[in-house]
Motif scaffolding. Structure first.
Motif, short mmCIF file in Angstrom:
data_model
loop_
_atom_site.label_atom_id
_atom_site.label_comp_id
_atom_site.label_asym_id
_atom_site.label_seq_id
_atom_site.Cartn_x
_atom_site.Cartn_y
_atom_site.Cartn_z
N VAL A 1 51.04 37.75 43.74
CA VAL A 1 50.51 36.48 44.22
C VAL A 1 50.71 35.34 43.21
O VAL A 1 51.08 34.23 43.58
CB VAL A 1 49.03 36.61 44.64
N GLY A 2 50.52 35.61 41.93
CA GLY A 2 50.69 34.56 40.92
C GLY A 2 52.07 33.95 40.92
O GLY A 2 52.24 32.73 40.96
N LYS B 1 52.92 31.95 44.07
CA LYS B 1 52.36 30.59 44.12
C LYS B 1 53.33 29.57 43.54
O LYS B 1 53.22 28.39 43.86
CB LYS B 1 51.02 30.54 43.38
N THR B 2 54.28 30.00 42.73
CA THR B 2 55.24 29.07 42.14
C THR B 2 56.34 28.66 43.11
O THR B 2 57.02 27.67 42.87
CB THR B 2 55.89 29.65 40.87
N ARG C 1 56.16 29.99 46.91
CA ARG C 1 55.82 30.28 48.30
C ARG C 1 54.47 29.71 48.72
O ARG C 1 53.98 30.00 49.81
CB ARG C 1 55.84 31.79 48.55
N ALA C 2 53.82 28.91 47.88
CA ALA C 2 52.61 28.17 48.28
C ALA C 2 53.11 26.93 48.98
O ALA C 2 53.88 26.15 48.42
CB ALA C 2 51.77 27.82 47.06
N SER D 1 45.77 25.35 50.31
CA SER D 1 46.85 25.14 49.34
C SER D 1 47.06 26.37 48.48
O SER D 1 48.06 26.48 47.78
CB SER D 1 46.55 23.92 48.47
N ASP D 2 46.12 27.32 48.53
CA ASP D 2 46.26 28.56 47.77
C ASP D 2 47.03 29.63 48.52
O ASP D 2 47.37 30.66 47.97
CB ASP D 2 44.88 29.11 47.40
N ASP D 3 47.28 29.41 49.82
CA ASP D 3 47.99 30.41 50.61
C ASP D 3 49.44 30.56 50.14
O ASP D 3 50.11 29.58 49.85
CB ASP D 3 48.01 30.03 52.09
N VAL D 4 49.88 31.81 50.06
CA VAL D 4 51.28 32.12 49.82
C VAL D 4 51.73 33.00 50.99
O VAL D 4 50.93 33.70 51.58
CB VAL D 4 51.51 32.83 48.46
#
Length: 149
Positions: A95-96, A99-100, A102-103, A111-114
């Motif tokens: 997930v981290g 976020k770079t 695929r968010a 805005s946190d969804d990936v």
């Protein structure tokens, strides 16, 4: 209507190997370990030399063998994708790193969804049945704007 179990809102999750390969490349670049497709728990994994990473985001209708599938929306990923399905061990990734790239910000509910893979519904034929098998040809019949929600 077909019966389904252990679903998360849609009966089918379709993922592409090219997308996982891209994610694994970004994980390696970040000094992280690669992950397996099982982290995302797809029902169907599509692979082929001509596939581009995340091109499935724009698919709307595909045929696998003689079965049609409606691609409904991208699948938001939670921390469950950080759990190794074999060992049960929980990691920080993917997930981290996702976020770079695929968010999808204002296109998503949060805005946190990936996003990884696509939720799909089989469009069964007249008989109400259909079978797919490993090696079936996949055809993209319709493309359109992605849906992230």
């Amino acid at each position: 209507s077909p019966s389904v179990s252990l679903t998360d809102g849609y009966p089918i999750l379709i993922a592409c190997q090219a997308s996982l390969d891209e994610l694994n490349q970004k994980l390696r670049q970040a000094g992280k370990s690669e992950i397996s497709m099982s982290r995302f728990r797809p029902n169907i994994v599509i692979q082929g030399d001509d596939l581009q990473p995340f091109e499935e985001d724009r698919w709307k209708v595909i045929a696998i063998g003689d079965v049609l599938f409606a691609i409904v929306k991208a699948c938001p990923r939670c921390k469950q994708s950080c759990t190794d399905q074999v060992t049960g061990k929980v990691y920080e990734e993917p997930v981290g790193v996702m976020k770079t790239f695929r968010a999808l910000g204002d296109k998503a509910l949060s805005s946190d969804d990936v996003f990884f893979a696509q939720n799909a519904i089989p469009l069964l034929g007249q008989t109400g049945t259909g079978r797919i098998k490993v090696g079936d040809t996949v055809q993209v019949l319709e493309r359109g704007d992605p849906i992230y929600m």
